[in-house]
Design a protein around this motif. Structure first.
Motif, PDB file in Angstrom:
ATOM      1  N   ARG A 148       0.868  -1.178   0.000  1.00 49.52           N
ATOM      2  CA  ARG A 148       0.000   0.000   0.000  1.00 49.52           C
ATOM      3  C   ARG A 148       0.907   1.231   0.000  1.00 49.52           C
ATOM      4  N   LEU A 149       0.690   2.078  -0.961  1.00 50.27           N
ATOM      5  CA  LEU A 149       1.535   3.271  -1.075  1.00 50.27           C
ATOM      6  C   LEU A 149       0.945   4.410  -0.233  1.00 50.27           C
ATOM      7  N   PRO A 150       1.785   5.381   0.085  1.00 53.27           N
ATOM      8  CA  PRO A 150       1.314   6.497   0.920  1.00 53.27           C
ATOM      9  C   PRO A 150       0.107   7.215   0.320  1.00 53.27           C
TER      10      PRO A 150
ATOM     11  N   GLY B 102      15.592  -8.290 -12.285  1.00 48.18           N
ATOM     12  CA  GLY B 102      15.911  -6.863 -12.292  1.00 48.18           C
ATOM     13  C   GLY B 102      15.752  -6.248 -10.923  1.00 48.18           C
ATOM     14  N   SER B 103      16.389  -5.107 -10.801  1.00 44.77           N
ATOM     15  CA  SER B 103      16.283  -4.395  -9.536  1.00 44.77           C
ATOM     16  C   SER B 103      14.840  -3.953  -9.308  1.00 44.77           C
ATOM     17  N   GLY B 104      14.339  -4.229  -8.114  1.00 46.77           N
ATOM     18  CA  GLY B 104      12.955  -3.852  -7.789  1.00 46.77           C
ATOM     19  C   GLY B 104      11.941  -4.860  -8.277  1.00 46.77           C
ATOM     20  N   SER B 105      12.424  -6.026  -8.748  1.00 48.72           N
ATOM     21  CA  SER B 105      11.486  -7.014  -9.270  1.00 48.72           C
ATOM     22  C   SER B 105      10.789  -7.786  -8.153  1.00 48.72           C
ATOM     23  N   GLY B 106      11.350  -7.746  -6.934  1.00 45.06           N
ATOM     24  CA  GLY B 106      10.657  -8.395  -5.808  1.00 45.06           C
ATOM     25  C   GLY B 106      11.385  -9.580  -5.229  1.00 45.06           C
TER      26      GLY B 106
ATOM     27  N   THR C 107      21.231 -13.101  -6.747  1.00 44.62           N
ATOM     28  CA  THR C 107      22.428 -12.450  -7.273  1.00 44.62           C
ATOM     29  C   THR C 107      22.114 -11.681  -8.548  1.00 44.62           C
ATOM     30  N   HIS C 108      22.892 -10.652  -8.795  1.00 49.40           N
ATOM     31  CA  HIS C 108      22.815  -9.919 -10.043  1.00 49.40           C
ATOM     32  C   HIS C 108      23.929 -10.336 -10.992  1.00 49.40           C
ATOM     33  N   ALA C 109      24.921 -11.021 -10.407  1.00 45.91           N
ATOM     34  CA  ALA C 109      26.122 -11.293 -11.183  1.00 45.91           C
ATOM     35  C   ALA C 109      25.989 -12.583 -11.967  1.00 45.91           C
TER      36      ALA C 109
HETATM   37  N1  LIG Z   1       7.492  -1.816   2.554  1.00 49.94           N
HETATM   38  C1  LIG Z   1       7.341  -1.456   1.293  1.00 49.94           C
HETATM   39  N2  LIG Z   1       6.431  -0.520   0.948  1.00 49.94           N
HETATM   40  C2  LIG Z   1       6.260  -0.146  -0.319  1.00 49.94           C
HETATM   41  N3  LIG Z   1       6.961  -0.636  -1.318  1.00 49.94           N
HETATM   42  C3  LIG Z   1       7.901  -1.566  -1.069  1.00 49.94           C
HETATM   43  C4  LIG Z   1       8.149  -2.019   0.249  1.00 49.94           C
HETATM   44  N4  LIG Z   1       9.135  -2.934   0.211  1.00 49.94           N
HETATM   45  C5  LIG Z   1       9.479  -3.048  -1.102  1.00 49.94           C
HETATM   46  N5  LIG Z   1       8.746  -2.245  -1.859  1.00 49.94           N
HETATM   47  C6  LIG Z   1       8.821  -2.132  -3.288  1.00 49.94           C
HETATM   48  O1  LIG Z   1       8.677  -3.417  -3.809  1.00 49.94           O
HETATM   49  C7  LIG Z   1       9.497  -3.558  -4.937  1.00 49.94           C
HETATM   50  C8  LIG Z   1      10.323  -4.799  -4.794  1.00 49.94           C
HETATM   51  O2  LIG Z   1      11.305  -4.573  -3.849  1.00 49.94           O
HETATM   52  P1  LIG Z   1      12.408  -5.648  -3.510  1.00 49.94           P
HETATM   53  O3  LIG Z   1      13.283  -5.089  -2.482  1.00 49.94           O
HETATM   54  O4  LIG Z   1      11.775  -6.948  -3.224  1.00 49.94           O
HETATM   55  O5  LIG Z   1      13.170  -5.717  -4.917  1.00 49.94           O
HETATM   56  P2  LIG Z   1      14.482  -6.522  -5.272  1.00 49.94           P
HETATM   57  O6  LIG Z   1      14.155  -7.416  -6.358  1.00 49.94           O
HETATM   58  O7  LIG Z   1      15.038  -7.126  -4.024  1.00 49.94           O
HETATM   59  O8  LIG Z   1      15.417  -5.346  -5.776  1.00 49.94           O
HETATM   60  P3  LIG Z   1      16.980  -5.243  -5.650  1.00 49.94           P
HETATM   61  O9  LIG Z   1      17.553  -6.161  -6.643  1.00 49.94           O
HETATM   62  O10 LIG Z   1      17.259  -3.832  -5.962  1.00 49.94           O
HETATM   63  O11 LIG Z   1      17.336  -5.602  -4.233  1.00 49.94           O
HETATM   64  C9  LIG Z   1      10.297  -2.307  -5.090  1.00 49.94           C
HETATM   65  O12 LIG Z   1       9.717  -1.516  -6.052  1.00 49.94           O
HETATM   66  C10 LIG Z   1      10.153  -1.634  -3.772  1.00 49.94           C
HETATM   67  O13 LIG Z   1      10.144  -0.243  -3.896  1.00 49.94           O
END
Ligand SMILES: Nc1ncnc2c1ncn2[C@@H]1O[C@H](COP(=O)(O)OP(=O)(O)OP(=O)(O)O)[C@@H](O)[C@H]1O
Ligand SMILES: [Mg+2]
Lengths: 484, 222
Positions: free
Chosen positions: B12-14, B40-44, B198-200
């Motif tokens: 849930r976003l602000p 990818g970065s931010g993929s979860g 990992t990213h590598a």
């Molecule tokens: N508590 C939270 N509230 C809102 N958004 C969140 C929260 N935790 C993570 N996110 C969002 O969820 C998405 C996934 O985050 P996550 O940290 O799982 O990515 P990741 O794959 O581990 O990225 P990275 O490779 O950069 O570590 C991101 O867009 C992040 O901004």
């Protein structure tokens, strides 16, 4: 690893901050201990002088003034009362049967600023300076025992007889020789009727308090001449000097700062007769006056004090006062509030120190959040991290408390020689102050530790709770992500 | 050993809207299996690891570890379960600064409900090559040594699954391989399933199985 150890490590890790917090807590606790010991000391030293007897009889007026003047040598002596009041407490007198001891206190002279008190040897034999503590001599002995006898028989004392008596008496005393040079020989005095060498030698004996001995350098065998209290300049008729025959051990009472002379000798001094005339030999009873009489009632009949109190106060000329009651009123009116203010300040210091604990923990909350998250990832429960913070607060408070006690008692120990010298009250590093707690219509007197330690624990619990709650609520997922 | 089924997670976003992050129909890891999780970065990826560890609760779905569905457990039970069955290694700052290497490992045994076994902790530290560093605080250890300490700690309770989130990303390349080898070897020795993010590519290509989060994730279907 126990939660306790985890908390302790966390304190160690923030060494400087923890030390400062502990230090401020320690200062607060040390202050509390010091104030309480000080209060107890003032209380004790004040009460001491008023112990050992039940009543003070003196001129009608303010009872507090009578007590302060007689016991603590504060203010100028009030008007005296006729000697007959004293005699009423002697065995043949009105109250004689109820009384274990009656001590006349004649004031008005000083020696180098220290009070010279005319009294009887009974003061040092029949009265204790504090409960269970009789007067003791550091050197020498009590002054002439015949004095009491002389007073009982009034002035009807045959001179020759008196001298023989005194002479015999002297021979059995150890100090007889050392006193000889300063004493006028009996033969000499018989020949010189016109001079006032007409008192038996023991009339001119004196016992001095420990502080007087220390400050004036007077010792057994020395002589001194008292100065009349107000008009020290007019020395028309020179009086025989008094000879010190005894030095008292420190008592922690104002009596350490007084010189006690045989009342017969005192009354024989110029200006001590009622009509101002001067006499040779013991003063006739009708010309005698006494500033106050200390009355100790028969211990088997303690309630006799009430009767005497009432009867004396019904009279027009004299009053009777309960010294301890007056001192208690004084303490409650003046010393009590001051001590309370100091105590409140000390408690505030402790509270400020406790706030320091919160501030310290909150300030480190950012780095803690990460640590909390790590612990949670290792399986620590919310309750566990809450406990760690609470324990930390508790440990800081208790370390401060213990350090404070040590510091406080160390300070007291360091101050004790000074206090002993100044007041004669013995305090030691191991003196534990007590507090009175109202409990079921009475008071419990408990060592301060029993109140302070639980108090500190409670305080630490309260202040620790706020950061501990923040730790409890830490969002582990976010805390782990932020640092990664 | 590990089974993630129909797990959905959105944040849930602000501003009040919801941001869907995960919709994983199925993700299974066998006992002792080792796999690399890329994406990818931010993929979860991290979010998925948190869900597996019971740190984050999924909105729906089940997470079964060693026969237990942890989404059915209350928080305290999940904490205890995590202490006993899961190891977790982060990219950096795994260790508590105030504790020595040995104490950090012992800390891993402090919440599992059993008596700490100090011999086991020492033995694992020796295994990761820190036999002479028991009493050293993290500040006195290199990043690689800190990560090796974290490995020892993660394995100290004999977990079933080790979750490692970019454990070698902060280490210089010379020591990266050393730590990676150590993680893989010890997991093999202890028969622990390993999920390593990992990213590598140089890291992921060494694994017999590599999962792309974007492929596990069926966000469009949600
Ligand atoms: N508590 C939270 N509230 C809102 N958004 C969140 C929260 N935790 C993570 N996110 C969002 O969820 C998405 C996934 O985050 P996550 O940290 O799982 O990515 P990741 O794959 O581990 O990225 P990275 O490779 O950069 O570590 C991101 O867009 C992040 O901004
Ligand atoms: Mg991540």
């Amino acid at each position: 690893m126990s939660l306790f150890k985890i908390a302790w490590r966390s304190i160690q890790q923030r060494g400087l901050g923890s030390t400062l917090t502990i230090l401020s807590m320690a200062l607060g606790v040390a202050l509390i201990v010091a104030v309480l010991v000080l209060r107890g000391m003032v209380d004790e030293s004040f009460r001491r002088g008023a112990q050992g007897y039940n009543l003070i009889v003196g001129k009608k007026g303010s009872p507090l003034q009578l007590v302060l003047n007689t016991v603590y040598h504060l203010g100028t002596p009030g008007e005296p009362i006729p000697w007959t009041y004293y005699e009423e407490f002697l065995p043949e007198g009105q109250w004689g049967g109820k009384v274990a001891a009656a001590i006349p206190i004649c004031l008005g002279d000083n020696f180098q600023g220290y009070r010279v008190i005319g009294t009887t040897p009974d003061l040092f034999t029949k009265i204790e300076y504090a409960y269970g503590r009789p007067y003791e001599f550091a050197a020498g002995r009590n002054f002439g025992e015949e004095a009491a006898e002389a007073a009982e028989h009034g002035h009807a004392h045959d001179h020759a007889h008196g001298h023989d008596h005194g002479h015999d008496h002297d021979h059995v005393k150890k100090e007889a020789k050392t006193r000889q040079p300063t004493m006028v020989s009996p033969d000499d005095s018989d020949e010189n009727e016109e001079h006032h060498h007409d008192l038996p030698p023991h009339f001119l004996e004196a016992v001095i308090g420990a502080r007087v001995a220390r400050d004036t350098g007077l010792k057994v065998g020395d002589t001194f001449e008292p100065t009349h209290g107000v008009s020290s300049g007019e020395e028309g008729h020179k009086h025989d000097p008094f000879t010190v025959v005894g030095v008292l051990k420190p008592t922690g009472t104002p009596n350490d700062q007084a010189l006690f002379v045989n009342v017969e000798g005192f009354l024989a001094m110029d200006g001590h007769s009622k009509d101002g005339s001067h006499h040779h030999g013991p003063l006739p009873v009708e010309l005698r006056e006494v500033s106050a009489v200390l009355v100790k009632v028969d211990p088997n009949n303690p309630f006799a004090a009430n009767g005497i109190y009432r009867e004396v106060n019904e009279g027009l000329e004299a009053q009777a006062a309960y010294p301890l009651r007056e001192i208690s009123i004084l303490m409650e009116t003046f010393v009590g509030p001051i001590a309370t203010v100091l105590l409140v300040i000390a408690v505030l210091v402790v509270i400020v120190a406790s706030v320091g604990i919160i501030v310290g923990i909150y300030n480190s909350m950012n780095e803690r959040r990460r640590e909390i998250a790590i612990m949670r990832s290792l399986g620590a429960r919310r309750g566990s991290v809450l406990s760690v913070i609470m324990l930390e607060s508790l440990l800081l408070a208790l370390c401060g408390g213990v350090a404070g006690f040590l510091l406080g008692h160390l300070l007291i120990g360091a101050a004790s020689p000074y206090v002993l010298a100044r007041t004669g009250v013995e305090i030691g590093a191991l003196q534990f102050p007590t507090v009175e707690i109202p409990f079921m219509e009475g008071v419990l007197i408990v060592p301060i530790e029993l109140v302070l330690l639980p108090g500190l624990v409670l305080l630490a619990g309260i202040v620790g709770y706020f950061p501990a709650r923040a730790a409890y609520k830490t969002d582990v997922s976010r805390a782990l992500s932020n640092a990664n | 050993m590990l089974l993630v089924e129909n797990v959905q997670k959105s944040f849930r976003l602000p501003d009040g809207s919801t941001l869907p992050i995960l919709n994983v129909p199925r993700f299974a890891v066998a006992a002792g299996e080792q796999l690399a999780l890329v994406g990818g970065s931010g993929s979860g990826k991290t979010t998925l690891l948190h869900i597996i560890a019971g740190i984050t609760r999924p909105d729906t779905g089940r997470v079964e570890i060693d026969g237990t569905d942890i989404t059915k457990l209350n928080e305290a039970a999940r904490d205890l379960f995590r202490a006993n069955k899961l190891g977790y290694i982060f990219q950096t700052f795994n260790l508590l600064a105030g504790f020595t290497a040995l104490e950090n490992v012992l800390l891993g045994m402090s919440f599992c409900g059993r008596k700490p076994d100090e011999a086991r902790a020492r033995q694992l530290l020796e295994r990761v090559g820190l036999g002479k560093r028991f009493d050293h605080k993290p500040a006195m250890l290199s990043v690689g040594e800190q990560q090796r300490t974290a490995v020892a700690r993660a394995l100290v309770n004999r977990p079933k699954v080790l979750l490692a989130d970019e454990p070698t990303a902060s280490i210089d390349s010379r020591h990266q391989q050393q730590v990676l080898d150590l993680i893989r070897e010890t997991c093999r020795e202890e028969n622990v399933a390993l999920v390593l993010v990992t990213h590598a590519p140089t890291v992921s290509e060494q694994f017999p199985r590599v999962e792309r989060l974007e492929e596990l994730n069926q966000l469009a279907a949600a």
